[in-house]
Motif scaffolding. Structure first.
Motif: not given
Ligand SMILES: [Zn+2]
Length: 119
Positions: A70, A67, A18, A21-22, A14-15
Motif C-alpha cells: 500500500i 502494508e 486494502r 489488509l482488512s 490499492r483497493r
C-alpha cells in the motif's frame, strides 16, 4: 502508460490491497480473541497453541507485506501527480510498459531492480 490509466490501475491495486489488509487484520483479531479465550495455553507444548502461533505468524506477515504494498502504491500515485510516473527512479529511463502492467507500483526498471537486488 498514460497518467489516467496509471492512476486507475494503482487505485484498483490499492483497493485490493486494502481488502487483503482488512482480511489479515480480521484474522489477527480473531486469533487474539481465541488466544485470550484459551487462557494460559502453553504455545510450546500445546498442539492447538502452536497451530495458533503459525496462523498468527502468517497473518502478521501478510499484514506487513500488504502494508508495504500500500505504501508503494501510494508512492506510485504521488509520482503520477508529480508527472514522473513510469520513469525509473534509478536510471531515469522509461520503465517498459510490460513491467508497469505487471507491477503498476514499480519505481525502477527491471535492470535497476535486479542490480539493487530488490523488487
Ligand atoms: Zn533503471
Amino acid at each position: 502508460m498514460d497518467p489516467q490509466t496509471a492512476r486507475t490501475r494503482l487505485e484498483d491495486e490499492r483497493r485490493d490491497a486494502r481488502a487483503r489488509l482488512s482480511a489479515a487484520r480480521a484474522t489477527l483479531e480473531r486469533l487474539r480473541t481465541e488466544r485470550a479465550e484459551a487462557g494460559t495455553a502453553d504455545d510450546e507444548h500445546d498442539p492447538d497453541g502452536s497451530t495458533l502461533s503459525a496462523e498468527w505468524t502468517m497473518a502478521a506477515a501478510q499484514c506487513r507485506i500488504v502494508e508495504e504494498a500500500i505504501a508503494e502504491i501510494g508512492a506510485g500515485l504521488a509520482r503520477v501527480d508529480a508527472g514522473s510516473y513510469g520513469i525509473c527512479a534509478s536510471c531515469g529511463r522509461p520503465i517498459p510498459r510490460a513491467r508497469l502492467e505487471a507491477r503498476p507500483a514499480a519505481l525502477t526498471c527491471a535492470n535497476c531492480a535486479n542490480c539493487a537486488g530488490s523488487q
